[in-house]
Design a protein around this motif. Structure first.
Motif, PDB file in Angstrom:
ATOM      1  N   GLU A  11      -4.603  -2.765 -13.193  1.00  0.00           N
ATOM      2  CA  GLU A  11      -4.783  -4.058 -12.541  1.00  0.00           C
ATOM      3  C   GLU A  11      -4.344  -4.028 -11.087  1.00  0.00           C
ATOM      4  N   LEU A  12      -3.432  -3.113 -10.830  1.00  0.00           N
ATOM      5  CA  LEU A  12      -2.903  -3.063  -9.484  1.00  0.00           C
ATOM      6  C   LEU A  12      -3.846  -2.375  -8.516  1.00  0.00           C
ATOM      7  N   SER A  13      -4.830  -1.693  -9.086  1.00  0.00           N
ATOM      8  CA  SER A  13      -5.726  -0.953  -8.220  1.00  0.00           C
ATOM      9  C   SER A  13      -6.817  -1.890  -7.724  1.00  0.00           C
ATOM     10  N   ASN A  14      -6.547  -2.490  -6.582  1.00  0.00           N
ATOM     11  CA  ASN A  14      -7.466  -3.502  -6.044  1.00  0.00           C
ATOM     12  C   ASN A  14      -8.246  -2.882  -4.882  1.00  0.00           C
ATOM     13  N   ARG A  15      -9.580  -2.835  -5.022  1.00  0.00           N
ATOM     14  CA  ARG A  15     -10.413  -2.221  -3.966  1.00  0.00           C
ATOM     15  C   ARG A  15     -11.242  -3.277  -3.254  1.00  0.00           C
ATOM     16  N   ARG A  16     -10.835  -4.525  -3.384  1.00  0.00           N
ATOM     17  CA  ARG A  16     -11.688  -5.589  -2.874  1.00  0.00           C
ATOM     18  C   ARG A  16     -11.404  -5.907  -1.403  1.00  0.00           C
ATOM     19  N   ILE A  17     -12.514  -5.890  -0.618  1.00  0.00           N
ATOM     20  CA  ILE A  17     -12.400  -6.122   0.819  1.00  0.00           C
ATOM     21  C   ILE A  17     -13.333  -7.261   1.210  1.00  0.00           C
ATOM     22  N   LEU A  18     -12.863  -8.105   2.131  1.00  0.00           N
ATOM     23  CA  LEU A  18     -13.697  -9.190   2.634  1.00  0.00           C
ATOM     24  C   LEU A  18     -13.942  -8.956   4.128  1.00  0.00           C
ATOM     25  N   LEU A  19     -15.214  -9.000   4.500  1.00  0.00           N
ATOM     26  CA  LEU A  19     -15.540  -8.846   5.921  1.00  0.00           C
ATOM     27  C   LEU A  19     -16.008 -10.189   6.460  1.00  0.00           C
ATOM     28  N   ILE A  20     -15.351 -10.656   7.515  1.00  0.00           N
ATOM     29  CA  ILE A  20     -15.754 -11.933   8.119  1.00  0.00           C
ATOM     30  C   ILE A  20     -16.204 -11.640   9.553  1.00  0.00           C
ATOM     31  N   ILE A  73     -23.046  -5.912  11.944  1.00  0.00           N
ATOM     32  CA  ILE A  73     -21.709  -5.374  11.644  1.00  0.00           C
ATOM     33  C   ILE A  73     -21.545  -5.190  10.133  1.00  0.00           C
ATOM     34  N   HIS A  74     -22.093  -6.161   9.389  1.00  0.00           N
ATOM     35  CA  HIS A  74     -22.001  -6.060   7.918  1.00  0.00           C
ATOM     36  C   HIS A  74     -22.726  -4.826   7.430  1.00  0.00           C
ATOM     37  N   GLU A  75     -23.891  -4.592   8.036  1.00  0.00           N
ATOM     38  CA  GLU A  75     -24.650  -3.382   7.687  1.00  0.00           C
ATOM     39  C   GLU A  75     -23.805  -2.142   7.895  1.00  0.00           C
ATOM     40  N   ASP A  76     -23.185  -2.082   9.115  1.00  0.00           N
ATOM     41  CA  ASP A  76     -22.376  -0.908   9.466  1.00  0.00           C
ATOM     42  C   ASP A  76     -21.261  -0.689   8.452  1.00  0.00           C
ATOM     43  N   PHE A  77     -20.541  -1.765   8.148  1.00  0.00           N
ATOM     44  CA  PHE A  77     -19.389  -1.641   7.223  1.00  0.00           C
ATOM     45  C   PHE A  77     -19.836  -1.175   5.849  1.00  0.00           C
ATOM     46  N   ARG A  78     -20.986  -1.714   5.436  1.00  0.00           N
ATOM     47  CA  ARG A  78     -21.509  -1.335   4.124  1.00  0.00           C
ATOM     48  C   ARG A  78     -21.764   0.171   4.082  1.00  0.00           C
ATOM     49  N   LYS A  79     -22.340   0.659   5.177  1.00  0.00           N
ATOM     50  CA  LYS A  79     -22.629   2.101   5.222  1.00  0.00           C
ATOM     51  C   LYS A  79     -21.340   2.917   5.213  1.00  0.00           C
ATOM     52  N   ILE A  80     -20.381   2.410   5.962  1.00  0.00           N
ATOM     53  CA  ILE A  80     -19.131   3.187   6.074  1.00  0.00           C
ATOM     54  C   ILE A  80     -18.332   3.173   4.768  1.00  0.00           C
ATOM     55  N   LEU A  81     -18.247   1.967   4.173  1.00  0.00           N
ATOM     56  CA  LEU A  81     -17.327   1.824   3.040  1.00  0.00           C
ATOM     57  C   LEU A  81     -17.996   2.012   1.676  1.00  0.00           C
ATOM     58  N   MET A  82     -19.317   1.857   1.607  1.00  0.00           N
ATOM     59  CA  MET A  82     -19.992   2.016   0.317  1.00  0.00           C
ATOM     60  C   MET A  82     -21.170   2.976   0.434  1.00  0.00           C
ATOM     61  N   GLU A  99     -15.055  -2.413  -2.820  1.00  0.00           N
ATOM     62  CA  GLU A  99     -15.932  -3.525  -3.182  1.00  0.00           C
ATOM     63  C   GLU A  99     -15.975  -4.400  -1.950  1.00  0.00           C
ATOM     64  N   LEU A 100     -17.114  -4.554  -1.341  1.00  0.00           N
ATOM     65  CA  LEU A 100     -17.158  -5.271  -0.070  1.00  0.00           C
ATOM     66  C   LEU A 100     -17.895  -6.595  -0.226  1.00  0.00           C
ATOM     67  N   ASP A 101     -17.246  -7.691   0.217  1.00  0.00           N
ATOM     68  CA  ASP A 101     -17.904  -9.002   0.244  1.00  0.00           C
ATOM     69  C   ASP A 101     -18.084  -9.432   1.694  1.00  0.00           C
ATOM     70  N   TYR A 159      -8.575 -10.600  -2.848  1.00  0.00           N
ATOM     71  CA  TYR A 159      -8.886  -9.514  -1.930  1.00  0.00           C
ATOM     72  C   TYR A 159      -7.598  -8.849  -1.514  1.00  0.00           C
ATOM     73  N   ALA A 160      -7.692  -7.531  -1.295  1.00  0.00           N
ATOM     74  CA  ALA A 160      -6.524  -6.828  -0.781  1.00  0.00           C
ATOM     75  C   ALA A 160      -6.549  -6.820   0.745  1.00  0.00           C
ATOM     76  N   LEU A 161      -7.776  -6.828   1.300  1.00  0.00           N
ATOM     77  CA  LEU A 161      -7.896  -6.615   2.736  1.00  0.00           C
ATOM     78  C   LEU A 161      -9.058  -7.434   3.294  1.00  0.00           C
ATOM     79  N   ALA A 162      -8.845  -7.950   4.502  1.00  0.00           N
ATOM     80  CA  ALA A 162      -9.961  -8.609   5.195  1.00  0.00           C
ATOM     81  C   ALA A 162     -10.112  -8.015   6.589  1.00  0.00           C
ATOM     82  N   PHE A 163     -11.364  -7.706   6.945  1.00  0.00           N
ATOM     83  CA  PHE A 163     -11.682  -7.382   8.335  1.00  0.00           C
ATOM     84  C   PHE A 163     -12.167  -8.682   8.957  1.00  0.00           C
ATOM     85  N   VAL A 164     -11.559  -9.108  10.052  1.00  0.00           N
ATOM     86  CA  VAL A 164     -11.935 -10.394  10.663  1.00  0.00           C
ATOM     87  C   VAL A 164     -12.312 -10.175  12.128  1.00  0.00           C
TER      88      VAL A 164
END
Ligand code: ADP
Ligand code: MG
Length: 467
Positions: A3-12, A18-27, A56-58, A80-85
């Protein structure tokens, strides 16, 4: 995955590219990587396959939308564990404001600010957000590996923080548990000590009563006989003397009528013997002796009651209220000039008891209360009530109160602070014995100069085996 292994990231970010780029980089779900996986599986076996960093990128295209996603994720317990803003978003909240809102709802969230240029100086931004240890800065244009590494490191940091906080919680819980256990143990111990003290006290009291009871029974029995014949003899003596009186009068008048020397001698002898005084004093002495022996008789009777040699009484269901009323009638004259009586009664059920003995207890308590009054008129309050399987009676007075060092002696047989003739010191020990015999309890609370409360508790039904 734990449960502690959280891979969830939010990009705002307001820019879709930019979303395209992040998707390519992270997934990077390239066929290449699938092939690589298969090769690795063949080489190391499925279990030994090293874990690939999966994210997991939202996406959200503005601060408000980002906050909405974060709140929903929290509600679903998938934070989410992390957000890019992105720092500069022309419509709606800018980056700084968005981050403030995100942290208001989720202070754990790690944040990376992405920017090409800033509307704030960095110092200003850091000052405003007051959370230097959760915030990284990523300047555009960025390196792929830089983004990946940031994501990896910050996700690990989130997990470690989460684990530490869970462990902290667990520890706090353990400490609380232990503290509660200690507290409970110490309360149990204290209760046990108190119970023991009380039991010891009761034991001493009942032993005193038992040995004194035997002694009293013996003494009472021995004294009863002489009391019997002394008072009977006094009665007879009184009678005889009354018979003799007219004779003396007759001798006197005949002597006087004789005249001459014999009359004078008779008169002299009469005076020498102080016959007139004797005739007056003898009936007085007899009366006092009768009173005295009557008192001794009363004490012996008290002693007999106290030692419970008198077993003629019957256990019966009786109304305590009636008992109280009749007892109050008996002692009314004792109370009349000393105190006002306040009655605060609750309806009582009949109880199984030895009614005359219970009356005696009430009488002792009420008389003591009256005797505890000083020169000023006081108040005696009688209260009754039911509690569970018991009824209780309280006699409350506004009298002298009992000093602390006296308090432990008042139930001792023959302990009295009253002048000779007024107190025998048997009232309370008798009452104690009677209440215990009923399987009840008698307690006292007292404050010097304020007053005293005696409380008697009696079971409604007798458990005969215990009697
Ligand atoms: N209501 C009370 N107020 C003050 N002292 C009391 C009260 N009841 C009892 N006592 C004290 O307890 C002693 C023992 O009472 P008791 O056994 O009835 O004997 P007695 O009344 O003959 O002295 C009393 O002498 C008195 O010192
Ligand atoms: Mg008394």
């Amino acid at each position: 995955m734990s449960e502690l292994s959280n891979r969830r990231i939010l990009l705002i970010d307001d820019m879709p590219s930019i979303h395209e780029d992040f998707r390519k980089i992270l997934m990077p779900a390239t066929p290449q990587s699938v092939e690589l996986d298969e090769m690795e599986a063949a080489l190391f076996g499925a279990q030994a396959r090293p874990e690939r960093p999966l994210f997991e990128l939202d996406s959200a295209y503005g601060g408000e939308e980002g906050l909405g996603k974060l709140i929903q994720a929290l509600q679903e317990q998938r934070p989410y564990a992390l957000a890019f803003v992105d720092m500069r978003m022309p419509d709606g909240w800018d980056g700084a404001k968005t981050i403030e809102h995100l942290w208001q709802h989720d202070p754990q969230l790690q944040v990376v600010v992405c920017t090409a240029y800033s509307d704030y100086s960095w110092d200003e931004l850091l000052d405003r957000l007051q959370a230097h240890d959760r915030l990284l800065i990523l300047k555009k244009p960025f390196d792929n590996i830089e983004v990946q590494q940031m994501a990896n490191t910050l996700l690990t940091k989130w997990q470690m923080t989460e684990r530490a906080s869970l462990q902290m919680h667990h520890l706090e819980h353990l400490v609380d548990q232990r503290t509660a256990q200690f507290k409970q143990a110490s309360e149990d111990l204290q209760r046990e000590i108190d119970e023991r003290k009380q039991l010891e006290g009761q034991l001493v009291q009942s032993e005193k009563l038992a040995s004194l009871g035997q002694l009293a029974a013996g003494v009472a029995h021995e004294i009863n006989n002489p009391i019997g014949f002394i008072s009977s003899n006094l009665g007879t003596l009184d009678g005889y003397f009354n018979q003799l009186r007219p004779l003396f009068d007759a001798y006197h008048s005949i002597g006087q009528s004789l005249g001459g020397e014999s009359a004078v001698r008779l008169q002299q002898q009469r005076e020498a013997a102080e016959l007139d005084f004797l005739l007056e004093d003898i009936p007085l002495l007899i009366r006092e002796s009768k009173e005295g022996i009557g008192r001794v008789g009363q004490i012996v009777k008290d002693l007999k009651d106290f030692s419970r040699v008198d077993t003629q009484q019957q256990w019966q269901w009786a109304n305590l209220q009636q008992g109280i009323e009749s007892t109050l009638n008996i002692v009314a004259s004792e109370l009349k000039y000393k105190a006002d009586l306040v009655k605060d009664y609750q309806p009582l059920p009949d109880i199984e008891c030895l009614p005359s003995q219970i009356n005696q207890v009430i009488m002792n308590l009420v008389v003591n209360a009256a005797q505890a009054m000083g020169p000023e008129r006081g108040t005696i309050t009688l209260r009754t009530g039911v509690e569970g399987d018991n009824v209780w009676i309280e006699v409350v007075d506004t009298g002298s109160g009992i000093p602390a060092d006296t308090l432990q002696k008042i139930f001792d047989p023959f302990f009295t602070t009253k002048p000779v003739g007024q107190g025998t010191g048997l009232g309370l020990s008798l009452s104690y014995g009677i209440v215990k015999k009923h399987g009840g309890d008698i307690q006292v609370r007292s404050e010097l100069g304020v007053g005293t409360t005696f409380r008697v508790e009696l079971p409604i039904r007798q458990n005969r085996l215990a009697v």
